[in-house]
Motif scaffolding. Structure first.
Motif, PDB file in Angstrom:
ATOM      1  N   HIS A  60       3.687  16.146  -5.795  1.00 18.65           N
ATOM      2  CA  HIS A  60       2.851  15.832  -4.651  1.00 18.65           C
ATOM      3  C   HIS A  60       2.236  14.482  -4.958  1.00 18.65           C
ATOM      4  O   HIS A  60       1.786  14.244  -6.080  1.00 18.65           O
ATOM      5  CB  HIS A  60       1.755  16.899  -4.501  1.00 18.65           C
ATOM      6  CG  HIS A  60       0.834  16.620  -3.360  1.00 18.65           C
ATOM      7  ND1 HIS A  60      -0.283  15.831  -3.486  1.00 18.65           N
ATOM      8  CD2 HIS A  60       0.870  17.016  -2.070  1.00 18.65           C
ATOM      9  CE1 HIS A  60      -0.902  15.769  -2.324  1.00 18.65           C
ATOM     10  NE2 HIS A  60      -0.208  16.474  -1.446  1.00 18.65           N
ATOM     11  N   GLY A  61       2.244  13.590  -4.004  1.00 14.91           N
ATOM     12  CA  GLY A  61       1.698  12.265  -4.261  1.00 14.91           C
ATOM     13  C   GLY A  61       0.988  11.699  -3.060  1.00 14.91           C
ATOM     14  O   GLY A  61       0.978  12.300  -1.983  1.00 14.91           O
ATOM     15  N   THR A  62       0.389  10.530  -3.236  1.00 14.98           N
ATOM     16  CA  THR A  62      -0.330   9.831  -2.177  1.00 14.98           C
ATOM     17  C   THR A  62       0.350   8.497  -1.919  1.00 14.98           C
ATOM     18  O   THR A  62       0.581   7.720  -2.855  1.00 14.98           O
ATOM     19  CB  THR A  62      -1.794   9.571  -2.591  1.00 14.98           C
ATOM     20  OG1 THR A  62      -2.406  10.831  -2.894  1.00 14.98           O
ATOM     21  CG2 THR A  62      -2.572   8.897  -1.481  1.00 14.98           C
ATOM     22  N   VAL A  63       0.661   8.221  -0.648  1.00 15.00           N
ATOM     23  CA  VAL A  63       1.303   6.957  -0.283  1.00 15.00           C
ATOM     24  C   VAL A  63       0.284   5.834  -0.453  1.00 15.00           C
ATOM     25  O   VAL A  63      -0.818   5.890   0.111  1.00 15.00           O
ATOM     26  CB  VAL A  63       1.814   7.001   1.173  1.00 15.00           C
ATOM     27  CG1 VAL A  63       2.409   5.661   1.578  1.00 15.00           C
ATOM     28  CG2 VAL A  63       2.810   8.123   1.363  1.00 15.00           C
ATOM     29  N   LEU A  64       0.645   4.828  -1.239  1.00 18.75           N
ATOM     30  CA  LEU A  64      -0.235   3.678  -1.433  1.00 18.75           C
ATOM     31  C   LEU A  64       0.059   2.588  -0.415  1.00 18.75           C
ATOM     32  O   LEU A  64      -0.857   2.046   0.206  1.00 18.75           O
ATOM     33  CB  LEU A  64      -0.086   3.130  -2.853  1.00 18.75           C
ATOM     34  CG  LEU A  64      -0.416   4.121  -3.967  1.00 18.75           C
ATOM     35  CD1 LEU A  64      -0.144   3.500  -5.329  1.00 18.75           C
ATOM     36  CD2 LEU A  64      -1.876   4.568  -3.862  1.00 18.75           C
ATOM     37  N   ARG A  65       1.361   2.266  -0.245  1.00 18.88           N
ATOM     38  CA  ARG A  65       1.731   1.211   0.708  1.00 18.88           C
ATOM     39  C   ARG A  65       3.240   1.181   0.892  1.00 18.88           C
ATOM     40  O   ARG A  65       3.986   1.690   0.056  1.00 18.88           O
ATOM     41  CB  ARG A  65       1.253  -0.148   0.213  1.00 18.88           C
ATOM     42  CG  ARG A  65       1.920  -0.598  -1.073  1.00 18.88           C
ATOM     43  CD  ARG A  65       1.290  -1.876  -1.639  1.00 18.88           C
ATOM     44  NE  ARG A  65       1.914  -2.226  -2.886  1.00 18.88           N
ATOM     45  CZ  ARG A  65       2.868  -3.143  -3.019  1.00 18.88           C
ATOM     46  NH1 ARG A  65       3.313  -3.794  -1.975  1.00 18.88           N
ATOM     47  NH2 ARG A  65       3.389  -3.411  -4.194  1.00 18.88           N
ATOM     48  N   GLY A  66       3.658   0.575   1.989  1.00 21.36           N
ATOM     49  CA  GLY A  66       5.072   0.305   2.199  1.00 21.36           C
ATOM     50  C   GLY A  66       5.446  -0.933   1.405  1.00 21.36           C
ATOM     51  O   GLY A  66       4.657  -1.876   1.319  1.00 21.36           O
ATOM     52  N   LEU A  79      10.906   1.735   1.965  1.00 20.69           N
ATOM     53  CA  LEU A  79      10.453   1.991   0.605  1.00 20.69           C
ATOM     54  C   LEU A  79       8.933   2.104   0.609  1.00 20.69           C
ATOM     55  O   LEU A  79       8.249   1.338   1.279  1.00 20.69           O
ATOM     56  CB  LEU A  79      10.872   0.853  -0.332  1.00 20.69           C
ATOM     57  CG  LEU A  79      12.365   0.582  -0.426  1.00 20.69           C
ATOM     58  CD1 LEU A  79      12.625  -0.671  -1.251  1.00 20.69           C
ATOM     59  CD2 LEU A  79      13.066   1.763  -1.051  1.00 20.69           C
ATOM     60  N   TYR A  80       8.422   3.057  -0.166  1.00 23.94           N
ATOM     61  CA  TYR A  80       6.983   3.259  -0.274  1.00 23.94           C
ATOM     62  C   TYR A  80       6.585   3.380  -1.740  1.00 23.94           C
ATOM     63  O   TYR A  80       7.307   3.989  -2.532  1.00 23.94           O
ATOM     64  CB  TYR A  80       6.551   4.552   0.439  1.00 23.94           C
ATOM     65  CG  TYR A  80       6.810   4.531   1.913  1.00 23.94           C
ATOM     66  CD1 TYR A  80       5.881   3.988   2.791  1.00 23.94           C
ATOM     67  CD2 TYR A  80       7.970   5.060   2.435  1.00 23.94           C
ATOM     68  CE1 TYR A  80       6.117   3.968   4.153  1.00 23.94           C
ATOM     69  CE2 TYR A  80       8.221   5.044   3.798  1.00 23.94           C
ATOM     70  CZ  TYR A  80       7.286   4.497   4.648  1.00 23.94           C
ATOM     71  OH  TYR A  80       7.531   4.478   5.995  1.00 23.94           O
ATOM     72  N   GLU A  81       5.441   2.827  -2.067  1.00 25.27           N
ATOM     73  CA  GLU A  81       4.850   3.029  -3.390  1.00 25.27           C
ATOM     74  C   GLU A  81       3.964   4.262  -3.284  1.00 25.27           C
ATOM     75  O   GLU A  81       3.095   4.343  -2.412  1.00 25.27           O
ATOM     76  CB  GLU A  81       4.008   1.801  -3.748  1.00 25.27           C
ATOM     77  CG  GLU A  81       3.506   1.778  -5.155  1.00 25.27           C
ATOM     78  CD  GLU A  81       2.805   0.465  -5.444  1.00 25.27           C
ATOM     79  OE1 GLU A  81       1.549   0.465  -5.394  1.00 25.27           O
ATOM     80  OE2 GLU A  81       3.484  -0.533  -5.695  1.00 25.27           O
ATOM     81  N   VAL A  82       4.209   5.250  -4.160  1.00 30.25           N
ATOM     82  CA  VAL A  82       3.502   6.525  -4.101  1.00 30.25           C
ATOM     83  C   VAL A  82       2.894   6.830  -5.465  1.00 30.25           C
ATOM     84  O   VAL A  82       3.575   6.740  -6.481  1.00 30.25           O
ATOM     85  CB  VAL A  82       4.469   7.671  -3.679  1.00 30.25           C
ATOM     86  CG1 VAL A  82       3.770   9.021  -3.718  1.00 30.25           C
ATOM     87  CG2 VAL A  82       5.036   7.395  -2.288  1.00 30.25           C
ATOM     88  N   ARG A  83       1.612   7.176  -5.471  1.00 30.20           N
ATOM     89  CA  ARG A  83       0.943   7.591  -6.709  1.00 30.20           C
ATOM     90  C   ARG A  83       1.207   9.071  -6.911  1.00 30.20           C
ATOM     91  O   ARG A  83       0.904   9.898  -6.051  1.00 30.20           O
ATOM     92  CB  ARG A  83      -0.561   7.346  -6.645  1.00 30.20           C
ATOM     93  CG  ARG A  83      -1.253   7.697  -7.958  1.00 30.20           C
ATOM     94  CD  ARG A  83      -2.757   7.414  -7.978  1.00 30.20           C
ATOM     95  NE  ARG A  83      -3.196   6.524  -6.919  1.00 30.20           N
ATOM     96  CZ  ARG A  83      -4.025   6.887  -5.921  1.00 30.20           C
ATOM     97  NH1 ARG A  83      -4.516   8.087  -5.855  1.00 30.20           N
ATOM     98  NH2 ARG A  83      -4.369   6.026  -4.992  1.00 30.20           N
ATOM     99  N   VAL A  84       1.768   9.410  -8.064  1.00 29.06           N
ATOM    100  CA  VAL A  84       2.091  10.801  -8.374  1.00 29.06           C
ATOM    101  C   VAL A  84       0.795  11.550  -8.632  1.00 29.06           C
ATOM    102  O   VAL A  84      -0.043  11.113  -9.419  1.00 29.06           O
ATOM    103  CB  VAL A  84       3.019  10.896  -9.601  1.00 29.06           C
ATOM    104  CG1 VAL A  84       3.255  12.347  -9.992  1.00 29.06           C
ATOM    105  CG2 VAL A  84       4.339  10.190  -9.317  1.00 29.06           C
TER     106      VAL A  84
END
Length: 111
Positions: A60-66, A79-84
């Protein structure tokens, strides 16, 4: 005779599609490149269970940005940067790149 031939053809097509998907998305070797995940095209609880059982990492993660776009097997993707956050399976941590087909609704930062 026709039913047996059709069943054999259907099995061959299924195996070919599955093998092609596996080969297209598997890592090309061991490198220090960022980990990439592929988001499911649509939510199907039975399909999600099957995908999770076969996946190396489930989290489960939180989307930081595209972070841009790319094309995988002729499918344009975002593409998305996601914090785990919580890891259910595997050893991911930190920030990963998640890929999602552009046909799906865009992910929002914070989501």
């Amino acid at each position: 005779m026709k039913k047996a031939l059709l069943a054999c053809l259907a099995a061959a097509v299924t195996v070919s599609v599955a093998a092609g998907g596996y080969l297209a998305l598997r890592p090309a070797g061991t490198s220090a490149a960022p980990v990439t995940a592929v988001a499911a095209a649509s939510y199907d609880p039975a399909g999600a269970r099957e995908a999770a059982a076969q996946a190396d990492d489930v989290f489960h993660g939180t989307v930081l940005r595209g972070t841009g776009r790319r094309t995988i097997a002729e499918i344009p993707s975002r593409l998305y940067e996601v914090r785990v956050g919580h890891v259910f399976k595997g050893g991911l941590g930190g920030t990963v790149t998640v890929t999602q087909p552009v046909a799906e609704p865009a992910l929002r930062p914070g989501g």
